[in-house]
Motif scaffolding. Structure first.
Motif, mmCIF file in Angstrom:
data_model
loop_
_atom_site.group_PDB
_atom_site.id
_atom_site.type_symbol
_atom_site.label_atom_id
_atom_site.label_comp_id
_atom_site.label_asym_id
_atom_site.label_seq_id
_atom_site.Cartn_x
_atom_site.Cartn_y
_atom_site.Cartn_z
ATOM 1 N N LEU A 163 0.921 -1.184 -0.147
ATOM 2 C CA LEU A 163 -0.112 -0.073 0.120
ATOM 3 C C LEU A 163 0.993 1.116 -0.053
ATOM 4 C CD1 LEU A 163 -2.244 -1.117 2.815
ATOM 5 C CD2 LEU A 163 -3.060 -1.261 0.377
ATOM 6 N N CYS A 164 0.615 2.144 -0.782
ATOM 7 C CA CYS A 164 1.467 3.516 -1.064
ATOM 8 C C CYS A 164 0.853 4.534 -0.166
ATOM 9 C CB CYS A 164 1.319 3.547 -2.393
ATOM 10 S SG CYS A 164 2.643 4.376 -2.956
ATOM 11 N N TYR A 165 1.736 5.222 0.447
ATOM 12 C CA TYR A 165 1.052 6.504 1.101
ATOM 13 C C TYR A 165 1.729 7.786 0.607
ATOM 14 C CZ TYR A 165 4.670 6.465 4.929
ATOM 15 O OH TYR A 165 5.872 6.358 5.948
ATOM 16 N N GLY A 166 2.009 7.745 -0.384
ATOM 17 C CA GLY A 166 2.406 8.903 -0.979
ATOM 18 C C GLY A 166 3.911 9.074 -1.459
ATOM 19 N N SER A 167 4.478 10.227 -1.868
ATOM 20 C CA SER A 167 5.721 10.196 -2.348
ATOM 21 C C SER A 167 6.593 10.613 -1.132
ATOM 22 C CB SER A 167 6.269 11.474 -3.411
ATOM 23 O OG SER A 167 7.614 11.856 -3.236
#
Ligand code: AMP
Ligand code: MG
Length: 336
Positions: A277-281
């Motif tokens: 899961l990706c939480y942004g840059s």
């Protein structure tokens, strides 16, 4: 009890205000996270907040106000610094700990001589406070210990049937609880980092210090300035680890593990072979903040036993993201 769903229009706001005046508890949107509101003047209503959340009895609540007149009702001997900070950051995600007025119910501050106060930016929240003509004590509208709610659906997942009503509005913009600063001690001290950053505060409070509980686990029985700091927080059921590493090292580490998922940055995603899961840059802590609690809730649906989170920078809003993650991970940090 049936939890009434109210809309965030005029009618819903009036209905919420009425329930609050009658001593009920209502989950309301704010720009930080959804709050579980009750009259700050009513010990009975405050008791309902603690019992609905299962909140530890010694953890005091933040009082939400809609005007500076209201500030003078809930706090006394307000220092000049507070006025300057209020002018610069209110309405917004900054809470000030000040000397408590006797008007405020004892159970709000749990015996402390101080009160934590904030003027939220969210218009619906401010309108509910205004219509009820009450300062509202409101902790996050979740079961204590679980990730804070940034949508009305998160609130219902935890508290449906346990509270009188929820105002169904949009997602909380900021996504993390407010910055808490105490001006009741010298030097002024940051008790909890949030979207108003240390760097911003230092322009007004050059001698601001950061309480050691912000980044370290308090020792058993250690006195803490802010009781909320000593509790386990924001935790999904899945075991979480915070991993301090560059992108390459993080990717190599999680790719070498089994039965796990990653919470990672945009920059890591392509190279990760496990569920992620990706939480942004990596360079965008504002987005990381707004996504964090939703992602923490999602981790329990991934069917893995461990989640490795790529740690953010500890500056700016990143310090607030790091502070929530280290608690969600019960202070388990892996440094590569
Ligand atoms: P929550 O409302 O769940 O976001 O938590 C409120 C936070 O503010 C907790 O960490 C409390 O310990 C802290 N807090 C509330 N009132 C006071 C106070 N009078 N002095 C110090 N910390 C406070
Ligand atoms: Mg909370």
């Amino acid at each position: 009890m049936q939890t009434v769903r109210l809309s965030d229009n005029k009618e819903g706001i009036v209905a919420a205000a009425r329930i609050l005046r009658d001593g009920g508890v209502v989950a309301i949107p704010t720009e930080t996270v959804y709050g579980l509101a009750a009259s700050a003047y009513n010990d009975n209503a405050i008791a309902k907040v603690f019992s609905a959340k299962g909140r530890p009895q010694d953890n005091p609540l933040i009082v939400h106000i809609s005007s500076l007149d209201m500030l003078n009702e809930v706090a006394v001997e307000i220092p000049k610094e507070a006025e300057k900070l209020a002018e610069a950051f209110w309405p917004g995600p900054l809470t000030l700990v000040l000397k408590k007025s006797e008007n405020v119910a004892q159970s709000v501050s749990k015996g402390l001589s101080t009160v934590a106060v904030r003027m939220p930016e969210d218009k619906v929240a401010r309108e509910i406070i205004k219509q009820s003509c009450l300062p509202l004590a409101a902790p996050s509208a979740n079961i204590s210990g679980s990730p804070s709610p940034t949508t009305a659906e998160h609130v219902l997942a935890d508290l449906d049937g346990r509270i009188d009503a929820v105002v169904m509005s949009g997602s909380s913009n900021v996504g993390l609880e407010s910055t808490v600063v105490t001006l009741s001690v010298s030097p002024p001290t940051l008790l909890r980092p949030g979207a108003v950053t240390v760097e911003q505060l230092k322009k007004f409070l050059p001698d601001l210090v950061i309480d050691k509980a912000v980044l370290c686990e308090p020792l058993k029985d250690e006195q803490v300035a802010s009781p909320g700091m000593k509790y386990k927080h924001y935790s999904p059921k899945t075991e979480l680890f915070l991993v301090e590493a560059g992108s390459e090292a993080f990717v190599e580490f999680v790719n070498g593990k089994t039965d796990c998922a990653a919470i990672c940055f945009d920059e890591d995603l392509d190279k990760i072979k496990t569920k992620a899961l990706c939480y942004g840059s990596v360079s965008d802590p504002k987005t990381q903040a707004s996504k964090l609690f939703s992602l923490l809730r999602k981790t329990d649906t991934l069917g893995v036993s461990k989640v490795y989170v790529h740690a953010p920078e500890k500056s700016g809003i990143g310090l607030a993201v790091y502070n929530r993650l280290i608690r969600a991970a019960a202070f388990k940090v892996i440094t590569l």
